[in-house]
Design a protein around this motif. Structure first.
Motif, PDB file in Angstrom:
ATOM      1  N   THR A  50       0.773  -0.683   0.441  1.00  0.00           N
ATOM      2  CA  THR A  50       0.210  -0.117   0.033  1.00  0.00           C
ATOM      3  C   THR A  50       1.251   1.443   0.314  1.00  0.00           C
ATOM      4  OG1 THR A  50      -1.523  -1.379   1.578  1.00  0.00           O
ATOM      5  CG2 THR A  50      -2.261   1.260   0.573  1.00  0.00           C
ATOM      6  N   THR A  51       2.185   1.778   0.814  1.00  0.00           N
ATOM      7  CA  THR A  51       2.995   2.595   0.887  1.00  0.00           C
ATOM      8  C   THR A  51       3.437   2.814  -0.406  1.00  0.00           C
ATOM      9  OG1 THR A  51       4.753   0.851   1.574  1.00  0.00           O
ATOM     10  CG2 THR A  51       3.082   2.419   3.859  1.00  0.00           C
ATOM     11  N   ALA A  52       3.713   1.404  -1.027  1.00  0.00           N
ATOM     12  CA  ALA A  52       4.032   0.902  -2.476  1.00  0.00           C
ATOM     13  C   ALA A  52       2.730   2.313  -3.802  1.00  0.00           C
ATOM     14  CB  ALA A  52       4.296   0.282  -2.948  1.00  0.00           C
ATOM     15  N   VAL A  53       1.798   1.763  -3.378  1.00  0.00           N
ATOM     16  CA  VAL A  53       1.465   2.851  -4.006  1.00  0.00           C
ATOM     17  C   VAL A  53       1.183   4.564  -3.862  1.00  0.00           C
ATOM     18  CG1 VAL A  53      -1.061   2.897  -4.903  1.00  0.00           C
ATOM     19  CG2 VAL A  53      -0.830   0.745  -4.634  1.00  0.00           C
ATOM     20  N   LEU A  54       1.097   4.527  -1.941  1.00  0.00           N
ATOM     21  CA  LEU A  54       1.356   6.094  -1.997  1.00  0.00           C
ATOM     22  C   LEU A  54       2.472   6.975  -2.444  1.00  0.00           C
ATOM     23  CD1 LEU A  54      -0.151   5.694   1.642  1.00  0.00           C
ATOM     24  CD2 LEU A  54      -1.579   6.584  -0.512  1.00  0.00           C
ATOM     25  N   LEU A  55       2.969   6.112  -2.520  1.00  0.00           N
ATOM     26  CA  LEU A  55       4.958   6.318  -2.634  1.00  0.00           C
ATOM     27  C   LEU A  55       4.869   6.829  -4.458  1.00  0.00           C
ATOM     28  CD1 LEU A  55       7.818   6.833  -2.085  1.00  0.00           C
ATOM     29  CD2 LEU A  55       8.131   4.140  -2.968  1.00  0.00           C
TER      30      LEU A  55
END
Length: 517
Positions: free
Chosen positions: A330-335
């Motif tokens: 999920t944080t990869a998507v946010l990044l």
């Protein structure tokens, strides 16, 4: 004083009507997304990205909305895990082990309230820790190289026998099957296909969402059809739902310990909330010992993974914001969203764009209280799902599963694969083989293989490199101990019964057989 002044800046942004409305909307949408089986936070955030850009939101507003969805999905994942034995997302898998038995015992409301409070404690702890010690904790990730990560994943698999099943051989078999499924697809180094059977649809590997929906949702339908509804948790009648203050008080230290360990797991890039929930459950189970009753519906077995996975979700934001390295899917998507908005995460982000960082932290603090209000006082609404007739609810679950998977992958082959996993899950449950190790094998298999390859590349093929640091040696020792110790503990615990005990056993009523899936 710097932290207080920065938080004041953050709250001045977060308490604006527009930002506050986005946080509330994100929490509501995220809770629904998390409760729907198979979607999860990463897909919920990804599906909202087009809407975010179409609204023309700035970096702070977009990040507040998407992270609120992220936190809300982490809260919501427990709902279907407890009520239907179908994890809403992968971090909620461990919640099914005790949450579902509690629902079958007529304590679904208590399980939902306890898990909601535990989620609040874990997420609040992670958000405060993010504000206080993010730069310092980010340095911990530098201590973990490929060898340490490989040993960490090995530790996870070696201790599955003591968590998912009373039979370590069956748990080891399930883990091996999961790891084998994870190997399907193109080899990352050579690009050659592995175990695809010449099927182009398997070139990209097996989608984790397809596996989890099949093994949990579809298999649950098959079990229900076979039993004609007998023994199903669906349709359980509840007289009333109250807040179990005593259980909340009993689990206070469990929540705190799990929050700390979950946050540490989240900070490590790539570990994610799934490993956080697993490690916290394992820790509490080992503390409680054989008499703890884990897996039979104990409150600590619900509180530990929920506090752990929500704390890990907040911890995953640390490497993303301070190092520019995603700590989870999920944080990869946010990044990717931040990069699209011309915001470069890294050590200079706190100095160059304090409005983005501290506005986000303040919004997450507010979002935690909003989510607590949504998930505890409104728990009766979620429990009403159990009153829906099974002949209506299960087709609805199947419809959501098929529509959700097809909308994400756009492949009819994945629908057939999902049904195949459903048949596998049904067979495993008949053979008393746990399905959780299969899921964790699929989830962690590629990361485990990649770290092993990186370790061998860095050491020019020297296997001693896997034991080259104190951290890796400790993890290897714990892995061996975690696999061997339960075998000896069971022999020590088993002892010949005295005549009085034997007489009591014959006179008493044998306890019902507990499910291990």
């Amino acid at each position: 004083m710097d932290i207080l002044s920065n938080l004041a800046l953050g709250f001045s942004i977060a308490l604006s009507p527009w930002t506050l409305m986005l946080a509330v909307i994100g929490c509501f949408i995220g809770t629904i997304v998390g409760a729907l089986p198979g979607l999860g936070p990463s897909n919920g955030v990804a599906l909202l990205i087009p809407i975010t850009f179409s609204m023309g939101l700035d970096a702070t507003a977009a990040l507040v909305l998407l992270t609120s969805v992220y936190y809300g999905a982490m809260y919501g994942g427990r709902i279907s895990s407890i009520l239907l034995n179908i994890p809403g997302d992968e971090p909620a898998m461990m919640t099914t082990l005790d949450g579902y038995p509690m629902a079958r015992a007529g304590r679904a409301g208590d399980a939902l309230v306890i898990s909601g409070v535990a989620s609040f404690v874990g997420a609040l702890f992670a958000t405060i820790a993010l504000a206080l010690v993010a730069p310092m904790l980010a340095r911990v990730a530098y201590l973990f190289g490929p060898a340490e990560y490989f040993a960490l994943y090995l530790l996870a698999f070696s201790t599955l026998g003591g968590i998912a099943s009373k039979n370590q051989a069956k748990a080891a078999l399930a883990s091996a099957i999961g790891l084998g499924i994870a190997m399907i697809g193109l080899d990352n180094s050579s690009g050659f296909p592995r175990f695809t059977g010449g099927n182009l649809h398997l070139a990209d590997g097996v989608d984790f969402l397809v596996a989890i929906v099949g093994l949990f949702a579809v298999s649950e339908v098959f079990v229900f059809i076979e039993s004609h509804g007998k023994g199903s948790a669906i349709g359980v009648k509840l007289d009333r739902v109250t807040i179990p203050w005593r259980d909340i008080w009993v689990t206070r230290w469990t929540m705190l310990r799990s929050s700390v360990l979950g946050f540490i797991a989240g900070v490590l890039p790539g570990a994610g909330a799934s490993l956080g929930s697993f490690l916290t459950y394992m820790m509490e189970k080992s503390i409680a010992g054989p008499k703890g009753g884990f897996g039979t519906g104990v409150v600590k077995g619900v509180a530990a993974p929920e506090a752990g996975n929500n704390s890990a979700a907040g911890g995953a934001l640390v490497p993303m914001l301070t190092l520019g390295v995603p700590g989870s899917g999920t944080t990869a998507v946010l990044l990717a969203v931040l990069m699209t908005l011309n915001i470069t995460p890294g050590p200079t982000l706190f100095a160059n764009r304090p409005d983005v960082v501290w506005g986000l932290i303040a919004s997450l603090l507010i979002a935690n209280f909003v989510l607590l209000l949504m998930n505890v006082p409104l728990v009766k609404i979620f429990v009403k799902v159990l009153s829906v007739p099974a002949n209506l609810l299960l087709p609805g679950v199947m419809m959501v599963s098929f529509v959700g998977i097809y909308s994400l992958t756009g492949s009819y082959f994945d629908l057939l694969l999902m049904v195949a996993f459903g048949v596998m899950g049904w067979l495993f449950r008949k053979l008393d083989i746990p399905t959780v190790p299969v899921i964790l094998g699929i989830l962690l298999g590629n990361a485990m293989e990649n770290n092993l390859r990186q370790a061998m590349t860095l050491s020019n093929g020297e296997w001693q490199y896997l034991f080259s640091s104190g951290i890796s040696i400790t993890l290897w020792s714990a892995a061996v101990l975690g696999f061997v110790a339960p075998l000896f503990l069971r022999r020590i615990i088993k002892r010949p019964a005295t005549p009085m005990e034997a007489m009591g056993e014959h006179e008493g009523t044998p306890p019902p057989k507990q499910r291990t899936d």
